[in-house]
Design a protein around this motif. Structure first.
Motif, PDB file in Angstrom:
ATOM      1  N   LEU A  11       4.228 -10.672  -7.926  1.00  0.00           N
ATOM      2  CA  LEU A  11       5.132 -10.637  -6.771  1.00  0.00           C
ATOM      3  C   LEU A  11       4.401 -11.014  -5.482  1.00  0.00           C
ATOM      4  CD1 LEU A  11       7.168  -7.442  -7.660  1.00  0.00           C
ATOM      5  CD2 LEU A  11       8.056  -9.783  -7.512  1.00  0.00           C
ATOM      6  N   ARG A  12       3.192 -10.545  -5.318  1.00  0.00           N
ATOM      7  CA  ARG A  12       2.459 -10.880  -4.097  1.00  0.00           C
ATOM      8  C   ARG A  12       2.078 -12.351  -4.055  1.00  0.00           C
ATOM      9  NH1 ARG A  12      -1.752  -6.134  -2.606  1.00  0.00           N
ATOM     10  NH2 ARG A  12      -1.640  -7.223  -0.594  1.00  0.00           N
ATOM     11  N   ALA A  13       1.972 -12.977  -5.235  1.00  0.00           N
ATOM     12  CA  ALA A  13       1.680 -14.412  -5.282  1.00  0.00           C
ATOM     13  C   ALA A  13       2.842 -15.252  -4.775  1.00  0.00           C
ATOM     14  CB  ALA A  13       1.333 -14.819  -6.713  1.00  0.00           C
ATOM     15  N   GLN A  14       4.036 -14.659  -4.691  1.00  0.00           N
ATOM     16  CA  GLN A  14       5.192 -15.388  -4.168  1.00  0.00           C
ATOM     17  C   GLN A  14       5.137 -15.532  -2.648  1.00  0.00           C
ATOM     18  OE1 GLN A  14       7.157 -16.535  -6.785  1.00  0.00           O
ATOM     19  NE2 GLN A  14       5.611 -15.375  -7.945  1.00  0.00           N
ATOM     20  N   GLY A  15       4.233 -14.813  -2.019  1.00  0.00           N
ATOM     21  CA  GLY A  15       4.041 -14.949  -0.579  1.00  0.00           C
ATOM     22  C   GLY A  15       5.167 -14.363   0.245  1.00  0.00           C
ATOM     23  N   GLU A  16       5.457 -15.000   1.379  1.00  0.00           N
ATOM     24  CA  GLU A  16       6.405 -14.460   2.337  1.00  0.00           C
ATOM     25  C   GLU A  16       7.852 -14.549   1.874  1.00  0.00           C
ATOM     26  OE1 GLU A  16       5.711 -16.315   6.074  1.00  0.00           O
ATOM     27  OE2 GLU A  16       3.739 -15.368   6.352  1.00  0.00           O
ATOM     28  N   ARG A  17       8.102 -15.232   0.772  1.00  0.00           N
ATOM     29  CA  ARG A  17       9.472 -15.263   0.231  1.00  0.00           C
ATOM     30  C   ARG A  17       9.920 -13.883  -0.214  1.00  0.00           C
ATOM     31  NH1 ARG A  17      10.374 -17.659  -4.507  1.00  0.00           N
ATOM     32  NH2 ARG A  17      12.578 -17.839  -4.018  1.00  0.00           N
ATOM     33  N   VAL A  18       8.977 -13.021  -0.576  1.00  0.00           N
ATOM     34  CA  VAL A  18       9.309 -11.694  -1.075  1.00  0.00           C
ATOM     35  C   VAL A  18       9.298 -10.691   0.072  1.00  0.00           C
ATOM     36  CG1 VAL A  18       8.581  -9.809  -2.581  1.00  0.00           C
ATOM     37  CG2 VAL A  18       8.455 -12.163  -3.390  1.00  0.00           C
ATOM     38  N   LEU A  19      10.397  -9.949   0.187  1.00  0.00           N
ATOM     39  CA  LEU A  19      10.519  -8.870   1.160  1.00  0.00           C
ATOM     40  C   LEU A  19      10.617  -7.560   0.375  1.00  0.00           C
ATOM     41  CD1 LEU A  19      13.107 -10.529   3.579  1.00  0.00           C
ATOM     42  CD2 LEU A  19      10.609 -10.502   3.767  1.00  0.00           C
ATOM     43  N   TRP A  20       9.772  -6.619   0.743  1.00  0.00           N
ATOM     44  CA  TRP A  20       9.581  -5.417  -0.065  1.00  0.00           C
ATOM     45  C   TRP A  20      10.267  -4.209   0.555  1.00  0.00           C
ATOM     46  CZ3 TRP A  20       5.661  -5.666  -4.131  1.00  0.00           C
ATOM     47  CH2 TRP A  20       4.992  -6.885  -4.190  1.00  0.00           C
ATOM     48  N   VAL A  21      10.836  -3.357  -0.293  1.00  0.00           N
ATOM     49  CA  VAL A  21      11.349  -2.053   0.101  1.00  0.00           C
ATOM     50  C   VAL A  21      10.773  -1.036  -0.881  1.00  0.00           C
ATOM     51  CG1 VAL A  21      13.408  -0.596   0.265  1.00  0.00           C
ATOM     52  CG2 VAL A  21      13.475  -2.946   1.137  1.00  0.00           C
ATOM     53  N   SER A  22      10.334   0.094  -0.385  1.00  0.00           N
ATOM     54  CA  SER A  22       9.755   1.126  -1.241  1.00  0.00           C
ATOM     55  C   SER A  22      10.844   1.924  -1.947  1.00  0.00           C
ATOM     56  CB  SER A  22       8.904   2.079  -0.392  1.00  0.00           C
ATOM     57  OG  SER A  22       8.380   3.124  -1.181  1.00  0.00           O
ATOM     58  N   GLY A  23      10.527   2.383  -3.151  1.00  0.00           N
ATOM     59  CA  GLY A  23      11.399   3.301  -3.865  1.00  0.00           C
ATOM     60  C   GLY A  23      10.714   4.640  -4.066  1.00  0.00           C
ATOM     61  N   ASN A  24      11.450   5.621  -4.556  1.00  0.00           N
ATOM     62  CA  ASN A  24      10.859   6.943  -4.752  1.00  0.00           C
ATOM     63  C   ASN A  24       9.682   6.901  -5.726  1.00  0.00           C
ATOM     64  OD1 ASN A  24      13.131   6.589  -6.800  1.00  0.00           O
ATOM     65  ND2 ASN A  24      12.154   8.437  -7.607  1.00  0.00           N
ATOM     66  N   ALA A  25       9.769   6.054  -6.760  1.00  0.00           N
ATOM     67  CA  ALA A  25       8.677   5.981  -7.729  1.00  0.00           C
ATOM     68  C   ALA A  25       7.422   5.376  -7.103  1.00  0.00           C
ATOM     69  CB  ALA A  25       9.106   5.180  -8.953  1.00  0.00           C
ATOM     70  N   ASP A  26       7.582   4.402  -6.222  1.00  0.00           N
ATOM     71  CA  ASP A  26       6.430   3.834  -5.518  1.00  0.00           C
ATOM     72  C   ASP A  26       5.783   4.897  -4.630  1.00  0.00           C
ATOM     73  OD1 ASP A  26       7.034   1.139  -6.500  1.00  0.00           O
ATOM     74  OD2 ASP A  26       8.720   1.229  -5.111  1.00  0.00           O
ATOM     75  N   ARG A  27       6.613   5.632  -3.912  1.00  0.00           N
ATOM     76  CA  ARG A  27       6.106   6.716  -3.056  1.00  0.00           C
ATOM     77  C   ARG A  27       5.359   7.765  -3.887  1.00  0.00           C
ATOM     78  NH1 ARG A  27       8.448  11.344  -2.626  1.00  0.00           N
ATOM     79  NH2 ARG A  27      10.544  10.586  -3.160  1.00  0.00           N
ATOM     80  N   GLU A  28       5.904   8.112  -5.043  1.00  0.00           N
ATOM     81  CA  GLU A  28       5.270   9.122  -5.882  1.00  0.00           C
ATOM     82  C   GLU A  28       3.902   8.661  -6.389  1.00  0.00           C
ATOM     83  OE1 GLU A  28       9.563  10.899  -7.399  1.00  0.00           O
ATOM     84  OE2 GLU A  28       8.358   9.619  -8.721  1.00  0.00           O
ATOM     85  N   LEU A  29       3.764   7.383  -6.726  1.00  0.00           N
ATOM     86  CA  LEU A  29       2.458   6.876  -7.161  1.00  0.00           C
ATOM     87  C   LEU A  29       1.433   7.003  -6.039  1.00  0.00           C
ATOM     88  CD1 LEU A  29       3.107   3.654  -9.298  1.00  0.00           C
ATOM     89  CD2 LEU A  29       3.305   6.048  -9.928  1.00  0.00           C
ATOM     90  N   VAL A  30       1.850   6.662  -4.826  1.00  0.00           N
ATOM     91  CA  VAL A  30       0.949   6.763  -3.683  1.00  0.00           C
ATOM     92  C   VAL A  30       0.540   8.220  -3.458  1.00  0.00           C
ATOM     93  CG1 VAL A  30       0.770   6.483  -1.178  1.00  0.00           C
ATOM     94  CG2 VAL A  30       1.805   4.677  -2.571  1.00  0.00           C
ATOM     95  N   GLU A  31       1.519   9.121  -3.481  1.00  0.00           N
ATOM     96  CA  GLU A  31       1.223  10.544  -3.261  1.00  0.00           C
ATOM     97  C   GLU A  31       0.292  11.095  -4.342  1.00  0.00           C
ATOM     98  OE1 GLU A  31       5.549  11.553  -1.140  1.00  0.00           O
ATOM     99  OE2 GLU A  31       5.180  12.097  -3.231  1.00  0.00           O
ATOM    100  N   PHE A  32       0.499  10.669  -5.578  1.00  0.00           N
ATOM    101  CA  PHE A  32      -0.348  11.117  -6.681  1.00  0.00           C
ATOM    102  C   PHE A  32      -1.778  10.649  -6.488  1.00  0.00           C
ATOM    103  CE2 PHE A  32      -2.096  10.735 -10.995  1.00  0.00           C
ATOM    104  CZ  PHE A  32      -1.770  11.978 -11.534  1.00  0.00           C
ATOM    105  N   ARG A  33      -1.944   9.385  -6.145  1.00  0.00           N
ATOM    106  CA  ARG A  33      -3.291   8.841  -5.968  1.00  0.00           C
ATOM    107  C   ARG A  33      -3.994   9.466  -4.760  1.00  0.00           C
ATOM    108  NH1 ARG A  33      -5.096   4.011  -8.125  1.00  0.00           N
ATOM    109  NH2 ARG A  33      -6.778   4.268  -6.629  1.00  0.00           N
ATOM    110  N   ARG A  34      -3.247   9.845  -3.755  1.00  0.00           N
ATOM    111  CA  ARG A  34      -3.836  10.445  -2.556  1.00  0.00           C
ATOM    112  C   ARG A  34      -4.052  11.947  -2.700  1.00  0.00           C
ATOM    113  NH1 ARG A  34      -0.646   7.435   2.493  1.00  0.00           N
ATOM    114  NH2 ARG A  34      -1.865   5.507   2.442  1.00  0.00           N
ATOM    115  N   GLY A  35      -3.703  12.509  -3.845  1.00  0.00           N
ATOM    116  CA  GLY A  35      -3.869  13.938  -4.061  1.00  0.00           C
ATOM    117  C   GLY A  35      -2.826  14.787  -3.370  1.00  0.00           C
ATOM    118  N   GLU A  36      -1.730  14.175  -2.949  1.00  0.00           N
ATOM    119  CA  GLU A  36      -0.675  14.912  -2.258  1.00  0.00           C
ATOM    120  C   GLU A  36       0.311  15.555  -3.221  1.00  0.00           C
ATOM    121  OE1 GLU A  36       0.958  11.936   0.273  1.00  0.00           O
ATOM    122  OE2 GLU A  36      -0.877  11.740   1.463  1.00  0.00           O
ATOM    123  N   ARG A  37       0.206  15.213  -4.500  1.00  0.00           N
ATOM    124  CA  ARG A  37       0.992  15.847  -5.541  1.00  0.00           C
ATOM    125  C   ARG A  37       0.175  15.803  -6.828  1.00  0.00           C
ATOM    126  NH1 ARG A  37       6.379  13.154  -5.562  1.00  0.00           N
ATOM    127  NH2 ARG A  37       6.755  14.433  -7.380  1.00  0.00           N
TER     128      ARG A  37
END
Length: 254
Positions: free
Chosen positions: A54-80
């Motif tokens: 997806l990142r290889a598609q460059g600026e054509r891709v516009l991203w929105v976060s979902g709950n699962a993306d947020r949860e992965l970040v929180e898990f990796r940061r030790g917040e959950r």
């Protein structure tokens, strides 16, 4: 405000690279002005491959976060310490630190102008919450709550989260759910949507047995064979999903 002629919407990829590859190969996706991702991009068996493509598609891709993306970040940061989805900790552990920081920067909503539809608000679950449930048959009172605070200029809302495609009117606004690219409920295939000048729900067929084999070969999570068979073949029916989610959309307390 500049209006885009065609926007392809992909939701709930959930780290399934073969399904994503199939959708990106669609001529109308390749020709779209923009590709909008409405969240839950990486929580699945091939998170880094999905992110890289997806990142290889460059600026054509516009991203929105979902709950699962947020949860992965929180898990990796030790917040959950736990994530409800059994495969999610596996996905989180495979992300690089740079991947985690990238996911942490994603917005929860985006608004674009699409020709024929006007201002379109893109979110994961609802405009104000990445986990609340709204369904094709949710009651008007639920939609009143969900749409509170959305500017009057926004006449179309595009969401994901429940993995089932639909288009409906709610208090005069068009609500579109493209369904899930990687974890569909109800019928197999990679589901997505093309916007402009109307709304066109699409499903891309791909070689699911080969995709299941690929996931089993490339993902060393212990439960991958059962996971791939269940989700890629859409073993969960739409009726089962609606019954499960219906208890969470506020109707039980109405």
């Amino acid at each position: 405000m500049f209006a885009f002629d065609r926007v392809a919407v992909l939701s709930d990829v959930h780290g399934v690279l073969p399904a994503l590859e199939a959708v990106l190969a669609e001529p109308e996706v390749a020709a779209a002005d923009r590709i909008v991702l409405t969240g839950d991009i990486t929580a699945g068996p091939q998170p880094t491959g999905v992110l890289a493509l997806l990142r290889a598609q460059g600026e054509r891709v516009l991203w929105v976060s979902g709950n699962a993306d947020r949860e992965l970040v929180e898990f990796r940061r030790g917040e959950r310490s736990q994530i409800p989805d059994p495969i999610a900790p596996y996905a989180a552990d495979r992300l690089t630190d740079e991947d985690v920081e990238f996911l942490a920067t994603l917005p929860t909503t985006r608004t674009l102008t699409v020709r024929g539809l006007g201002e379109v608000l893109f979110c994961h679950a609802t405009p104000r919450d990445d986990e609340k449930i709204v369904l094709v048959d949710s009651r008007p009172a639920r939609w009143t709550e969900v749409l509170r605070g959305v500017p009057d200029t926004v006449r179309t809302i595009v969401c994901g989260h429940t993995h089932m495609p639909y288009v409906r009117l709610a208090h005069g606004r068009l609500v579109v759910n493209p369904g899930s690219v990687g974890m569909p409920y109800g019928r197999p295939g990679a589901h997505w949507c093309l916007l402009g000048p109307g709304t066109d729900l699409r499903v891309t067929a791909y070689d699911i047995p080969a995709a299941v084999e690929r996931l089993v070969a490339e993902c060393d999570w212990p439960g991958i064979a059962e996971w791939a068979d269940h989700y890629l073949n859409a073993r969960a029916t739409d009726a089962e999903a609606l019954e499960t989610f219906g208890a969470r959309d506020g109707r039980a307390s109405s």
